[in-house]
Design an enzyme around this catalytic site. Structure first.
Site, PDB file in Angstrom:
ATOM      1  N   HIS A 149      -5.036   0.056   6.224  1.00 59.95           N
ATOM      2  CA  HIS A 149      -4.451   0.481   6.830  1.00 59.95           C
ATOM      3  C   HIS A 149      -5.863   0.613   8.729  1.00 59.95           C
ATOM      4  O   HIS A 149      -6.235   1.219   8.785  1.00 59.95           O
ATOM      5  CB  HIS A 149      -4.440   1.709   6.750  1.00 59.95           C
TER       6      HIS A 149
ATOM      7  N   ASP B  45       1.744   3.327   3.632  1.00 58.49           N
ATOM      8  CA  ASP B  45       0.439   3.780   2.735  1.00 58.49           C
ATOM      9  C   ASP B  45       0.946   5.140   3.019  1.00 58.49           C
ATOM     10  O   ASP B  45       0.526   6.305   3.285  1.00 58.49           O
ATOM     11  CB  ASP B  45      -0.839   3.983   4.080  1.00 58.49           C
TER      12      ASP B  45
ATOM     13  N   HIS C  36       3.177  14.534   0.013  1.00 54.70           N
ATOM     14  CA  HIS C  36       2.726  15.350   0.251  1.00 54.70           C
ATOM     15  C   HIS C  36       3.430  16.671  -0.811  1.00 54.70           C
ATOM     16  O   HIS C  36       4.887  16.693   0.170  1.00 54.70           O
ATOM     17  CB  HIS C  36       2.124  16.175   0.785  1.00 54.70           C
TER      18      HIS C  36
ATOM     19  N   ASP D 228      -8.877   3.555  -2.976  1.00 54.84           N
ATOM     20  CA  ASP D 228      -8.274   3.959  -1.801  1.00 54.84           C
ATOM     21  C   ASP D 228      -8.563   5.024  -1.782  1.00 54.84           C
ATOM     22  O   ASP D 228      -8.141   5.962  -2.731  1.00 54.84           O
ATOM     23  CB  ASP D 228      -6.641   3.533  -1.772  1.00 54.84           C
TER      24      ASP D 228
ATOM     25  N   HIS E 285     -10.885   0.827   1.802  1.00 50.25           N
ATOM     26  CA  HIS E 285     -10.638   2.203   2.978  1.00 50.25           C
ATOM     27  C   HIS E 285     -11.688   2.737   3.596  1.00 50.25           C
ATOM     28  O   HIS E 285     -12.587   2.757   3.044  1.00 50.25           O
ATOM     29  CB  HIS E 285     -10.470   3.071   1.984  1.00 50.25           C
TER      30      HIS E 285
ATOM     31  N   LEU F 283       2.449   6.272  -5.352  1.00 50.52           N
ATOM     32  CA  LEU F 283       3.201   6.935  -5.967  1.00 50.52           C
ATOM     33  C   LEU F 283       3.224   8.515  -7.061  1.00 50.52           C
ATOM     34  O   LEU F 283       4.020   9.250  -7.271  1.00 50.52           O
ATOM     35  CB  LEU F 283       3.854   5.982  -7.631  1.00 50.52           C
ATOM     36  N   ARG F 284       1.891   8.612  -7.318  1.00 51.61           N
ATOM     37  CA  ARG F 284       1.343   9.977  -7.309  1.00 51.61           C
ATOM     38  C   ARG F 284       1.472  10.280  -8.963  1.00 51.61           C
ATOM     39  O   ARG F 284       1.107  11.162  -9.291  1.00 51.61           O
ATOM     40  CB  ARG F 284       1.831  11.507  -6.601  1.00 51.61           C
TER      41      ARG F 284
ATOM     42  N   HIS G 237       1.343  -1.113   0.345  1.00 53.98           N
ATOM     43  CA  HIS G 237      -0.076  -0.351  -0.116  1.00 53.98           C
ATOM     44  C   HIS G 237       0.759   1.245   0.597  1.00 53.98           C
ATOM     45  O   HIS G 237       1.430   1.765   0.143  1.00 53.98           O
ATOM     46  CB  HIS G 237      -0.669   0.054   1.916  1.00 53.98           C
TER      47      HIS G 237
ATOM     48  N   ASN H  28      -5.454   6.069  -6.828  1.00 55.12           N
ATOM     49  CA  ASN H  28      -5.865   7.780  -7.360  1.00 55.12           C
ATOM     50  C   ASN H  28      -4.968   8.611  -7.660  1.00 55.12           C
ATOM     51  O   ASN H  28      -4.825   9.193  -6.452  1.00 55.12           O
ATOM     52  CB  ASN H  28      -6.342   7.383  -5.319  1.00 55.12           C
TER      53      ASN H  28
END
Ligand SMILES: [Zn+2]
Length: 434
Positions: free
Chosen positions: A233, A306, A310, A153, A180, A64-65, A61, A95
């Site tokens: 999580h 997780d 950011h 998620d 989630h 990697l954006r 989980h 996501n």
């Protein structure tokens, strides 16, 4: 590629019941030999005296954006951060923007990982189209494209009927739905764990029940459909109890806990520390203890990071506006060794939950093991090395961690992926060419 001899380490592979001093020879990307007196061949040498040598960590989980939020992380920077943390296989959540809800987007991530990734990246596909929760994504197509599971998620699959259909597909495809678990109506506007501290800080709380309602619903739907639900999580003692009960009934439910939910509490939010804002929120000492007990009792199957990087601007703002998440790859091992040093968890169990156990969920018996013939994915760490967390020196673009400035005991000192030394710090002696 030249062979590497990892010399005189403490070799731990819980899957084989192995914890002994010895050496490992890696040849042509595989583990070629294990023993005490190495064969006479030509190899580079990595000296592992005083260090633990174990299978490369596997993370089911992370975020990697890429595509879409490359200012937060890319597959290149995320996998480098993972390598520094000792991970050699990571599963990325869908996501992104666009979300990984089609074969094409999954193929894109796989190609990008092949091109710029430092380690193995296994994508997770969306449960629903656009993560909107309204209709199922093409789960068969995603499975054919090679996803290892399905998840929306960031959000739960809100509609129970859609979740039922997803779990029916899960059963047919033999892949888990990773949920989630937060009931949206109870979370709305929430900033941290509900309780006295939230009240004192004047922040809206998120009750434990928000998670437990969803966990309970998912277990009931898994029972009804025979599908496999994996609870992402887990953060509350009540959720641990529900999963324990579900497993007792033989329902196909598995679960993961994160380093932060195992070791940190809501107290981290004091001073409106946005780096402690995470979803689901940090809870209480009692919840930490239940999660640790769950890990020991096989109620919590694996540890997953997780990792949620950011940008600075996402966290340098009002608590209410701040994004949720922690940049976790590079501190995971140091955090998790805390409960080992305090005697709450054994070193062997910690390693099992990061290697062989996630490999079992991936149904891959060549990963997470030091068996001769397996891919040479290896983590080497010094369990006693003390170091100060300096987010500025992270390989991850995400510098968001509540652990900044803290001293952790235990650090990854070298990572080998596919027989290649891809990371080493300055405490490891390596004789050979990098
Ligand atoms: Zn999540």
């Amino acid at each position: 590629m030249k062979s590497i001899l990892i010399k005189d380490g403490r070799i731990i592979d819980p899957g084989q019941g192995l914890d002994e001093r010895g050496s490992l020879l890696l040849s042509e990307g595989r583990i070629a030999w294990r023993g005490v007196t190495p064969p006479q061949t030509d190899y580079d040498i990595l000296y592992a005296e005083g260090m633990v040598v174990c299978p490369g960590f596997i993370d089911l989980h992370c975020h990697l954006r890429q595509p879409g939020s490359e200012e937060k992380e890319t597959i290149a920077t995320g996998t480098q951060a993972a390598a520094r943390g000792g991970f050699t296989t990571i599963c990325c959540m869908p996501n992104t923007s666009p979300p990984l809800d089609t074969r094409e987007t999954v193929e894109y991530v796989k190609a990008e990982a092949e091109k710029s990734g430092a380690i193995r990246v296994l994508p997770i596909g969306c449960v629903t189209r656009g993560r909107k929760g309204e209709e199922l994504a093409d789960m068969e197509g995603l499975a054919r494209a090679g996803v290892i599971g399905f998840s929306d998620d960031g959000s739960p699959v809100k509609d129970p009927e859609i979740m039922r259909q997803a779990l029916e597909k899960s059963r047919e495809l033999g892949l888990p739905v990773i949920d989630h678990c937060e009931e949206p109506s109870l979370v709305e506007g929430g900033q941290m764990n509900e309780g006295e501290l939230a009240q004192r800080l004047g922040l809206r709380g998120i009750p434990s029940a928000s998670e437990e309602i969803m966990v309970s619903r998912n277990i009931m739907l898994a029972r009804m459909t025979g599908g496999h639900v994996h609870i992402a999580h887990v953060s509350t003692a009540g959720a641990v109890a529900l999963i324990r009960d579900g497993k007792k009934q033989g329902i196909r439910v598995t679960a993961e806990a994160t380093p932060h939910h195992l070791t940190l509490t809501e107290e981290e939010c004091n001073g409106y520390n946005t780096n402690a804002k995470v979803s689901p929120p940090l809870r209480t000492r009692r919840d930490n203890q239940s999660l640790l007990r769950g890990l020991k009792d096989n109620v919590i199957d694996i540890i997953a990071t997780d990792h949620a990087p950011h940008a600075r601007s996402d966290k340098e703002c009002d608590f209410v506006k701040a994004a949720s998440g922690i940049s976790n790859f590079e501190t995971a091992l140091g955090s998790l060794l805390g409960p080992v040093h305090s005697g709450q968890l054994t070193l062997n169990m910690l390693i099992a939950r990061l290697t062989g156990d996630p490999a079992r969920l991936l149904k891959d018996d060549l990963l997470g093991t030091l068996k001769v013939g397996a891919p040479a994915d290896i983590t080497i760490f010094d369990p006693y090395k003390e170091w100060t967390v300096e987010p500025g020196s992270f390989a991850s673009k995400g510098k968001n961690t509540p652990l900044a400035g803290r001293v952790l005991k235990g650090k990854t000192t070298a990572t080998i992926y596919g027989g290649k030394l891809i990371y080493k710090d300055n405490t490891v002696t390596f004789i050979g060419e990098l």
